[in-house]
Design a protein around this motif. Structure first.
Motif, mmCIF file in Angstrom:
data_model
loop_
_atom_site.group_PDB
_atom_site.id
_atom_site.type_symbol
_atom_site.label_atom_id
_atom_site.label_comp_id
_atom_site.label_asym_id
_atom_site.label_seq_id
_atom_site.Cartn_x
_atom_site.Cartn_y
_atom_site.Cartn_z
ATOM 1 N N UNK A 21 27.746 44.547 11.692
ATOM 2 C CA UNK A 21 28.239 44.986 10.386
ATOM 3 C C UNK A 21 28.552 46.478 10.373
ATOM 4 N N UNK A 22 27.668 47.280 10.945
ATOM 5 C CA UNK A 22 27.898 48.727 10.970
ATOM 6 C C UNK A 22 29.076 49.092 11.861
ATOM 7 N N UNK A 23 29.199 48.424 12.998
ATOM 8 C CA UNK A 23 30.322 48.676 13.897
ATOM 9 C C UNK A 23 31.638 48.350 13.200
ATOM 10 N N UNK A 24 31.667 47.233 12.498
ATOM 11 C CA UNK A 24 32.871 46.844 11.756
ATOM 12 C C UNK A 24 33.198 47.866 10.675
ATOM 13 N N UNK A 25 32.181 48.275 9.917
ATOM 14 C CA UNK A 25 32.389 49.248 8.835
ATOM 15 C C UNK A 25 32.890 50.576 9.379
ATOM 16 N N UNK A 26 32.317 51.041 10.487
ATOM 17 C CA UNK A 26 32.737 52.314 11.068
ATOM 18 C C UNK A 26 34.184 52.278 11.540
ATOM 19 N N UNK A 79 35.670 52.632 19.954
ATOM 20 C CA UNK A 79 34.869 51.799 19.055
ATOM 21 C C UNK A 79 35.597 50.505 18.692
ATOM 22 N N UNK A 80 36.920 50.574 18.530
ATOM 23 C CA UNK A 80 37.688 49.369 18.193
ATOM 24 C C UNK A 80 37.645 48.358 19.331
ATOM 25 N N UNK A 81 37.778 48.824 20.558
ATOM 26 C CA UNK A 81 37.708 47.925 21.718
ATOM 27 C C UNK A 81 36.314 47.314 21.820
ATOM 28 N N UNK A 127 35.493 43.326 21.732
ATOM 29 C CA UNK A 127 34.704 42.672 22.786
ATOM 30 C C UNK A 127 33.464 41.998 22.211
ATOM 31 N N UNK A 128 32.866 42.628 21.195
ATOM 32 C CA UNK A 128 31.692 42.015 20.560
ATOM 33 C C UNK A 128 32.080 40.744 19.813
ATOM 34 N N UNK A 129 33.189 40.788 19.083
ATOM 35 C CA UNK A 129 33.621 39.611 18.328
ATOM 36 C C UNK A 129 33.977 38.442 19.248
ATOM 37 N N UNK A 130 34.405 38.776 20.460
ATOM 38 C CA UNK A 130 34.736 37.736 21.443
ATOM 39 C C UNK A 130 33.543 37.386 22.327
ATOM 40 N N UNK A 131 32.392 37.962 21.992
ATOM 41 C CA UNK A 131 31.155 37.723 22.752
ATOM 42 C C UNK A 131 31.278 38.126 24.219
ATOM 43 N N UNK A 135 25.786 45.890 24.908
ATOM 44 C CA UNK A 135 26.444 46.434 23.718
ATOM 45 C C UNK A 135 25.688 47.648 23.206
ATOM 46 N N UNK A 136 24.379 47.549 23.145
ATOM 47 C CA UNK A 136 23.562 48.652 22.632
ATOM 48 C C UNK A 136 23.710 49.908 23.479
ATOM 49 N N UNK A 137 23.664 49.764 24.793
ATOM 50 C CA UNK A 137 23.829 50.918 25.665
ATOM 51 C C UNK A 137 25.231 51.511 25.531
ATOM 52 N N UNK A 138 26.221 50.652 25.355
ATOM 53 C CA UNK A 138 27.591 51.137 25.149
ATOM 54 C C UNK A 138 27.674 51.979 23.884
ATOM 55 N N UNK A 139 27.036 51.519 22.826
ATOM 56 C CA UNK A 139 27.054 52.248 21.557
ATOM 57 C C UNK A 139 26.325 53.584 21.665
ATOM 58 N N UNK A 140 25.236 53.627 22.413
ATOM 59 C CA UNK A 140 24.506 54.881 22.612
ATOM 60 C C UNK A 140 25.364 55.894 23.375
ATOM 61 N N UNK A 141 26.054 55.423 24.392
ATOM 62 C CA UNK A 141 26.914 56.308 25.188
ATOM 63 C C UNK A 141 28.106 56.801 24.362
#
Length: 271
Positions: free
Chosen positions: A187-192, A229-231, A235-239, A246-252
């Protein structure tokens, strides 16, 4: 009546965030659950003081205070806190207030600790153009969303670690479930991404009318952050990118975002 400068109010706000961090840390060490109401109150107090400090700075610079690295760090911290005050009560995450206070304290104290970041206060950097000012504020607010997203990703990594190592006490005992953290991350990724997309759209309305005003470096940096962030969202929506990866990607990504802030500060903070 005492008259404090904008930086003094921001120091007071940082002290509140630091207090939340200290109280939370003590509670974790003692393996006691910190009162969510108390943490919410402390962070709310810091947010109020920070809002007043930024308001004073805005009056001084005649616009949204986004003219240097110091102001950018402060505004991102303010945005993240504003979002926490809304969703913290909604999701009832026991540790989100603690992690938010940690990050807010870090961002505000680091920015205050480097006077060079605030050596130049640029006045009326948007030239009275409401579109560009709205674009810049919207972009920085999306950064605040990414800030809170980073905290959620960090909690996910810690939860995975605790489950694998069977560490279910102390800090780990208060972490939300993997499923809940995954839903909030999405949800936060989508909102951002939506907010940053809207920001670029608002900016484009102005840039297309006068391409000479476009700062290519700042535009390239902002578009690169948006694309990353869009990519990640796609990738998350397509699993294709889930869980710990995913978490490590977001931290980086957030570390990279903070590293690029000096590149987007200046006479026109918005690209």
């Amino acid at each position: 009546m005492l008259h404090f400068t904008d930086r003094t109010w921001l120091w007071f706000a940082a002290a509140c965030y630091l207090t939340g961090f200290v109280l939370g840390t003590v509670a974790v060490i003692r393996e006691r659950k910190l009162s969510r109401a108390l943490m919410y109150f402390i962070i709310s107090a810091g947010f109020t003081l920070q809002t007043f400090g930024l308001y004073q700075r805005g009056l001084e610079v005649k616009g949204c205070p986004l003219g240097n690295t110091f102001e950018l760090f402060q505004f991102i911290a303010w945005s993240a806190i504003a979002l926490y005050l809304v969703i913290g009560a909604t999701f009832r995450l026991s540790l989100l207030g603690y992690f938010t206070s940690v990050l807010a304290a870090a961002l505000t104290l680091v920015s205050l600790a480097f006077p060079a970041w605030d050596a130049t206060r640029r006045v009326n950097i948007f030239g009275g153009n409401a579109w560009i000012e709205f674009h810049a504020a919207l972009a920085l607010f999306s950064y605040g969303v990414f800030c809170l997203l980073t905290l959620t990703a960090l909690m996910y990594v810690l939860q995975v670690f605790s489950l694998k190592r069977h560490h279910l006490h102390g800090l780990f005992s208060f972490l939300p479930s993997i499923r809940e953290l995954d839903h909030i991350c999405l949800r936060l990724l989508t909102a951002g991404v939506v907010l940053l997309t809207a920001s670029l759209g608002v900016g484009a309305v102005y840039w297309l009318g006068d391409t000479s005003t476009v700062n290519t470096t700042k535009l390239a940096v902002t578009v690169a952050i948006w694309a990353a962030y869009a990519i990640t969202l796609i990738l998350r929506l397509r699993n294709r990118l889930i869980g710990k990866r995913l978490s490590w990607t977001l931290l980086i990504l957030f570390a990279a975002l903070l590293a690029t802030l000096p590149l987007v500060s200046g006479s026109h903070v918005a690209p």
